[in-house]
Every structure is written in structure tokens, then in C-alpha cells.
Design an enzyme around this catalytic site. Structure first.
Site, PDB file in Angstrom:
ATOM      1  CE  LYS A 167       9.826 -17.050 -45.960  1.00  0.00           C
ATOM      2  NZ  LYS A 167      11.021 -16.847 -46.813  1.00  0.00           N
ATOM      3  CE  LYS A 201      15.328 -12.692 -41.231  1.00  0.00           C
ATOM      4  NZ  LYS A 201      15.719 -13.163 -42.558  1.00  0.00           N
TER       5      LYS A 201
END
Length: 271
Positions: A232, A174
């Protein structure tokens, strides 16, 4: 251990978690859910979710629990501190769908293993629209036995469930995916800004570029995708690179560029 899992749970019923729970219910799973947001719980009832009073109570009703919360701290609170593991039976599996550090997943797997409970990480990609349509890709890390047990549940909301290796592997995939996504988005923004200044018809140009060697997923969805989670994501990538002592000069630049780009500026290119 019952080979046919029907009792499932979702902890974190926000925009993504609620859709996961909805697709699980549609596919015939019994779904128990919990969220700290009461309104999210009320909405989940409309999706066929049996709401619970705590994360631990979800464990009383489920064999496979999907965790979709905001960050590493919340993941640790749900799995290691809420009492969830005390309520789950041996052979149950906790699926960490939230994006987090690979080490967080490994640590949770070690804690759960002492109770005979499996942990897999299964962060998803392709965004909210894919979640709404039950067509995300789930990048999965974990022991084969736990992945096999959880896979039918993950497949309820995923077009692809890809087992990539031991626990933490899904989070690595990811992170790498998102590094490439934000690099493409920053490049697209810069190139399209120039194109607009030169007088190009941006929608026509984007359609044309889709047939060329510069085509990419971000470009194909220009005006729909946002940079909401870029800070993030890049923080996670750069921290992992720092720990691994791998230089990432382009990653550092992309991090700074994405801080300058927001949804309104990207959409303005289409106006």
C-alpha cells in the site's frame, strides 16, 4: 470557542485507533468512539471509551475527532458522507490519522471549511509498539489554528507532534518516511541473507551493525517489524511520483522486492 478541549472522539477502533483512544482517556479526555466492528467497540469500552452507534453520533459528543480507518474511500465516507460534519460544531477539528493521498486531505479540508470545521492530517509512524506505548510520531499538516487546537489531543498518544506545513504535508512526510523504511528493509534482508549464507551469527551481527554506519531503524527491530503495509505504501509513493513526473527507479525496485519478502522469511534469518 472553548480553548480547553475535553470532548474527543475516535472513528476506527482497530489496533492503532484503540490505542489512541486509550491514551486519550488515560490523559483525561472524554472519548466517544465508533467502529463498524462490534468486537472492536466492546474492547474499546474497556479502555474508557463511550461507544456510539455511528460516525455521525461521535460528532455529537466531540470537538476533536481522530479518524483512523483503512483507506481513502473510508476517510471520505466518514468525513463527507456519514453526517459527521453536520453534528460537529463550528471550531471543531477532524484529524485524519489514516495514511492516504495528500489530495484526499485537501479535499476533506475544503468540504469541512464550508461549515467552519478544521481538518488536519496527522499520520503516525514507528509502528504498533509505539502506538501501544503512546510514543508514535505524528506528522501533521494543516492551518496553524487547527493544529494548535488539536495538538493537546494528538500529544496524548504521541511522543512527537510535528507540524510540517499546510494540510496534506503530514501525508507527504509519512510517504517519504515509508519509502526510506521499505528501502532499508529490502537492503537489510538482502545483506543478512548473504551474511547467513557466509556463516555469520545473525543476532550478533545485527547488534554489531547497530554501532556502525549501516545502522537503521528497521535493522534495530529485525524480527519485529513486518512488511505488512509495504505494498500500500509503495503504491501511494509511486502514484504521487507518477503525478509529479518524478522518476523513481529505486522506488520501483523496492516495491517489487518487498512483494517477495514476508514476515516469515525475515524471521527465518534469526533462526
Amino acid at each position: 470557542m472553548n480553548d480547553v478541549v475535553k470532548r474527543t472522539g475516535v472513528i476506527g477502533l482497530g489496533a492503532m485507533g484503540a490505542q489512541m483512544a486509550r491514551h486519550m482517556a488515560v490523559k483525561g479526555f472524554e472519548v466517544a468512539g465508533f467502529d463498524v466492528d462490534i468486537d472492536a467497540m466492546r474492547r474499546a469500552v474497556g479502555h474508557g471509551v463511550k461507544t456510539c452507534l455511528s460516525a455521525a453520533q461521535v460528532g455529537e459528543h466531540a470537538e476533536i475527532v481522530v479518524v483512523m480507518v483503512a483507506n481513502d474511500q473510508q476517510i471520505e465516507e466518514v468525513i463527507a458522507q456519514s453526517g459527521l460534519l453536520d453534528q460537529l460544531t463550528a471550531g471543531s477539528v477532524v484529524c485524519i490519522a489514516s495514511s492516504c493521498a495528500p489530495e484526499t486531505c485537501r479535499r476533506m479540508a475544503e468540504i469541512a471549511a464550508a461549515k467552519g470545521i478544521g481538518v488536519v492530517d496527522c499520520p503516525v509512524v514507528l509502528g504498533q509498539e509505539a502506538a501501544n506505548n503512546g510514543a508514535v510520531t505524528s506528522y501533521v499538516g494543516g492551518e496553524a489554528q487547527w493544529v494548535a487546537r488539536a495538538e493537546p489531543v494528538l500529544a496524548a498518544f504521541s511522543a512527537n507532534v510535528l507540524h510540517l506545513g499546510p494540510v496534506g504535508s503530514g501525508q507527504i512526510a509519512k510517504t517519504i518516511n515509508n519509502m526510506l523504511l521499505w528501502a532499508c528493509m529490502a537492503a537489510n534482508f538482502e545483506a543478512l541473507t548473504l551474511a547467513k549464507q557466509l556463516g555469520a551469527d545473525i543476532p550478533r551481527l545485527i547488534a554489531a551493525l547497530g554501532h556502525g554506519s549501516g545502522a537503521n531503524w528497521s535493522l534495530s527491530r529485525w524480527g519485529k517489524s513486518t512488511g505488512k503495509w509495504s505494498e500500500k505504501d509503495m503504491d501511494v509513493a509511486l502514484e504521487l511520483a507518477q503525478d509529479a513526473k518524478v522518476p523513481m527507479p529505486l522506488g520501483g525496485l523496492v516495491d517489487q522486492l518487498m512483494k517477495q519478502i514476508n514476515q516469515e522469511r525475515m524471521k527465518a534469518l534469526l533462526s
